[in-house]
Design an enzyme around this catalytic site. Structure first.
Site, PDB file in Angstrom:
ATOM      1  N   ASP A  56      -0.850  -2.385  -6.590  1.00 18.94           N
ATOM      2  CA  ASP A  56      -1.513  -1.844  -5.412  1.00 18.94           C
ATOM      3  C   ASP A  56      -1.281  -2.714  -4.176  1.00 18.94           C
ATOM      4  O   ASP A  56      -1.017  -3.920  -4.271  1.00 18.94           O
ATOM      5  CB  ASP A  56      -3.022  -1.748  -5.635  1.00 18.94           C
ATOM      6  CG  ASP A  56      -3.423  -0.574  -6.505  1.00 18.94           C
ATOM      7  OD1 ASP A  56      -2.539   0.093  -7.065  1.00 18.94           O
ATOM      8  OD2 ASP A  56      -4.643  -0.337  -6.637  1.00 18.94           O
ATOM      9  N   HIS A 202      -1.760  -6.369  -8.535  1.00 17.47           N
ATOM     10  CA  HIS A 202      -1.487  -6.382  -7.093  1.00 17.47           C
ATOM     11  C   HIS A 202      -0.242  -7.217  -6.817  1.00 17.47           C
ATOM     12  O   HIS A 202      -0.100  -8.324  -7.358  1.00 17.47           O
ATOM     13  CB  HIS A 202      -2.672  -6.952  -6.313  1.00 17.47           C
ATOM     14  CG  HIS A 202      -3.920  -6.135  -6.455  1.00 17.47           C
ATOM     15  ND1 HIS A 202      -4.759  -6.242  -7.552  1.00 17.47           N
ATOM     16  CD2 HIS A 202      -4.475  -5.186  -5.643  1.00 17.47           C
ATOM     17  CE1 HIS A 202      -5.768  -5.387  -7.414  1.00 17.47           C
ATOM     18  NE2 HIS A 202      -5.622  -4.747  -6.265  1.00 17.47           N
TER      19      HIS A 202
END
Length: 274
Positions: A56, A202
Site C-alpha cells: 500500500d 507497505h
C-alpha cells in the site's frame, strides 16, 4: 396536532445519527474476524495453494525501487495499491511497477480518513485515482483498497461506480510502526497467514513511521520463504482467484475504454445494504 409538534424536533435530532450510522456502518468490515467469516471475498481469500502479496501507499521514488529489485531477485510479482496523488507526483516508479510485471490497484487519491459523509467527493476522487492508475498501467485497474481499510457506504458506492472490486487483507505485518523490525513484521504476518490469504505490507513510509519501510524490506525474503516452505505460491491478486471473482483474461481494456471488463464481477452491496 400537539403530538406532531413534539415529534418533529425529535425526528430532526435523530436524523443526523441515522445518516452517520449509514455512512460508517459498512466500515465494521475492518474487523478481521467478521471479514473472514462473512465476507471472504472482501478479505482477499483466494485459492488455497496461493498467497496474494500486496503493498500500500506508493509509489515512492525513495523506497519502491528497493522493493522492485528485491522482488525481482525473489522471482515474485505483487499487487501495489497506489495513491493517485503519488502516481501523478512520481510517474516514473509507477510505470516501472508495470514494466516489471506487477499489478497496479487503487488505494484512493490521498490517504485520508472519511469520517464525514461526502458521496460526491468519494466518487470524484476515486475516479480521479482510477484515471491516474490506468494511465500509468496502460489498463484499467481491477481492485480497490481504501486507506486504513475503512469502507464507508460512500466508498462502496464509488467503487461500484468505478467498476472496482474492494479487497482488504487476511494478514498484515504492522509494518507502519516506529518499532517495527524485520523479525516483528515476519512474525506478525505468520500469525494470521493461511493458504488463500492476502498479505498487506507497505513499500513506503508515506503514511507510516519514517523509515519503517526498511523493516518490511528486511522481512520480505523470509515471508516469501515461509510461504514457499508451506507449499504456497506467492503472487498478485490477479492470480489469486479471490472469492466471488472470475479470472481476468488477457491484458484488460486499454486506457480510454469504459471501466468494465475484468472489474465487472464486483456485484456485492455494502454490508447492511440491499
Amino acid at each position: 396536532m400537539r403530538e406532531r409538534s413534539h415529534a418533529g424536533p425529535a425526528v430532526y435530532a435523530v436524523a443526523p445519527v441515522v445518516v452517520a450510522l449509514a455512512h460508517i456502518g459498512p466500515a465494521a468490515t475492518w474487523l478481521p474476524g467478521l471479514r473472514r467469516r462473512r465476507f471472504p471475498g472482501l478479505a482477499g481469500q483466494g485459492r488455497p495453494d496461493h498467497i496474494a502479496l500486496t503493498f500500500d501507499d506508493g509509489p515512492d521514488p525513495a523506497s519502491t525501487p528497493h522493493f522492485l529489485d528485491l522482488l525481482d531477485g525473489l522471482g515474485v510479482r505483487a499487487t501495489f495499491f497506489v495513491l493517485g496523488e503519488n502516481v501523478v507526483r512520481h510517474p516514473a516508479p509507477a510505470r516501472e511497477l508495470t514494466r516489471r510485471g506487477h499489478e497496479l490497484a487503487v488505494h484512493g487519491w490521498s490517504h485520508d480518513r472519511p469520517w464525514l459523509p461526502s458521496p460526491a467527493r468519494d466518487t470524484r476522487e476515486l475516479l480521479r485515482a482510477v484515471r491516474a492508475v490506468a494511465e500509468a498501467a496502460g489498463r484499467f485497474p481491477r481492485w480497490y483498497r481504501p486507506p486504513y481499510g475503512i469502507l464507508t457506504s460512500g466508498r462502496w458506492a464509488a467503487a461500484r461506480r468505478a467498476g472496482l472490486r474492494p479487497v482488504l487483507w487476511t494478514a498484515w505485518g504492522r509494518d507502519w510502526r516506529q518499532d517495527a523490525t524485520p523479525a516483528s513484521v515476519r512474525a506478525t504476518v505468520a500469525a494470521d497467514l493461511r493458504g488463500g490469504g492476502t498479505i498487506l505490507l507497505h513499500d513506503t513510509d508515506h503514511a507510516c513511521a519514517p523509515g519503517s519501510w526498511r523493516a518490511t524490506l528486511g522481512a520480505l525474503p523470509d515471508i516469501v520463504r515461509d510461504c514457499r516452505e508451506a507449499g504456497l505460491t506467492v503472487g498478485p491478486l490477479d492470480e489469486h482467484g479471490v472469492a466471488g471473482t472470475a479470472p481476468c483474461p488477457g491484458a484488460g481494456p486499454s486506457v480510454g475504454a469504459p471501466a468494465v471488463s475484468c472489474a465487472s464481477p464486483f456485484r456485492s452491496a455494502a454490508p447492511g445494504q440491499p
